[in-house]
Enzyme design. Structure first.
Site, mmCIF file in Angstrom:
data_model
loop_
_atom_site.group_PDB
_atom_site.id
_atom_site.type_symbol
_atom_site.label_atom_id
_atom_site.label_comp_id
_atom_site.label_asym_id
_atom_site.label_seq_id
_atom_site.Cartn_x
_atom_site.Cartn_y
_atom_site.Cartn_z
ATOM 1 N N HIS A 1 7.327 1.509 10.751
ATOM 2 C CA HIS A 1 7.927 2.762 10.313
ATOM 3 C C HIS A 1 6.936 3.892 10.624
ATOM 4 C CE1 HIS A 1 9.310 5.853 7.464
ATOM 5 N NE2 HIS A 1 10.476 5.220 7.463
ATOM 6 N N LEU B 1 0.838 -1.195 0.000
ATOM 7 C CA LEU B 1 0.000 0.000 0.000
ATOM 8 C C LEU B 1 0.872 1.243 0.000
ATOM 9 C CD1 LEU B 1 -2.856 1.243 0.266
ATOM 10 C CD2 LEU B 1 -2.532 1.180 2.735
#
Length: 338
Positions: free
Chosen positions: A231, A127
């Site tokens: 992240h 994504l």
């Protein structure tokens, strides 16, 4: 909102390549390599064209398109079943307890064990949304369109679905987890391994990775502190996954230590709460803000829509969404509340 999620096409490669250069590293499902992207698109085209046979290696690559400009502004991927053609490795965090009678002390340690527990699971991943489009719910549209695709093609997917989130990478493009563990066995930096992984897959890591359990206490604090953490750019994706009933259960990526989320496919919110209806009318507006999808395989299209439910199970849909979906009265539509 004039955006649609559709099957990616071979002629999208140039736009995907330009987006791939914006990912910042560690995003192996969208490599900044035109040849690798061509291969992905060819593999996806084959999966969309297939109507029967083994689904193990199927990759469905979706693209988010601005229907007014024709520009591709995002991408997402679905893997039908991982670990069938080659092993799918993860690290599982386990707790190991030992007791010393002489010292009258009990010691509890956490260890990383190499596993292939997710063999056969489906996977959602890849994504990425163009930085200029990260507003207005486009990330949610792109993410949740995958679940409507799965619901419309349920037989092509497994019982469990996973999502691997990118791990923590520093400003220089390095990974503390890689440096502390895998990097010691490969003689290459994280960035070098990342590029090789994007082009060739991570089987080379699994082949050389130590197979014995790793005690977390033997890793430096810099590595331990990022294990199971996404992240920073992936925190919103993790929250979206949690809203869809995904959970983090202690599995991490062997490459960067990022968390692996998992769910039973039929318990995923956008699968369980979606309905297949027939469009009875095209209206100016509707009473429910929804995601709506039409078509199957290469003709799949998904967008935001206004849905008006009818007592007979049919629905009305707003005219803008109908145009984007290329739908008309009598078209089958799968929809779920936004």
């Amino acid at each position: 909102m004039n955006f649609v999620v559709r099957a990616a096409r071979r002629d999208d490669v140039d736009q995907l390549y330009e987006m791939a250069k914006l990912t910042g590293g560690g995003f192996t499902n969208l490599p900044p390599d035109r040849g690798a992207l061509d291969e992905k698109l060819a593999r996806s085209e084959e999966a969309f064209a297939k109507t029967e046979g083994e689904s193990a290696n199927d990759l469905f690559l979706l693209a988010l398109e601005n229907t007014e400009t024709g520009h591709v502004r995002g991408t997402a991927q679905i893997f039908a079943a991982v670990g069938k053609r080659w092993p799918f490795y993860s690290y599982r965090i386990n707790t190991f307890t030992q007791h010393s009678k002489e010292l009258e002390r009990t010691f509890t340690s956490q260890i990383l064990s190499l596993t292939t527990d997710y063999e056969g699971a489906s996977e959602v991943g890849g994504l990425f949304l163009h930085p200029n489009e990260r507003a207005g719910g486009l990330g949610m549209l792109l993410a949740r369109s995958r679940y409507l695709f799965i619901a419309k093609h349920r037989a092509r997917f497994g019982d469990k679905v996973i999502a691997e989130l990118r791990g923590v990478i520093d400003e220089a493009g390095g990974s503390a987890f890689w440096d502390a563990l895998a990097g010691k066995f490969f003689g290459m930096s994280f960035q070098e391994a990342d590029e090789f992984n994007a082009r060739n897959g991570h089987q080379f890591i699994a082949d050389l990775m130590p197979k014995h359990p790793i005690y977390l206490n033997m890793l430096p604090e810099s590595a331990r502190s990022v294990i199971g953490k996404p992240h920073p750019s992936g925190r919103a994706a993790m929250r979206m996954l949690e809203k869809e009933n995904f959970k983090y259960t202690g599995y991490i990526d062997i490459f960067d230590g990022g968390p692996t989320m998992e769910a039973d496919i039929d318990s995923v919110r956008s699968v369980a709460n979606s309905h297949e209806s027939t469009i009875a009318s095209i209206t100016e507006t509707g009473d429910t803000h929804s995601l709506a999808a039409t078509g199957t395989l290469e003709s799949f299209r998904c967008c935001y829509a206004q849905i008006e439910a009818r007592q007979d199970g049919e629905v009305g849909i707003d005219e803008n969404a109908a145009a984007i979906l290329e739908a008309q009265v009598g078209t089958a539509v799968r929809h779920v509340p936004r």
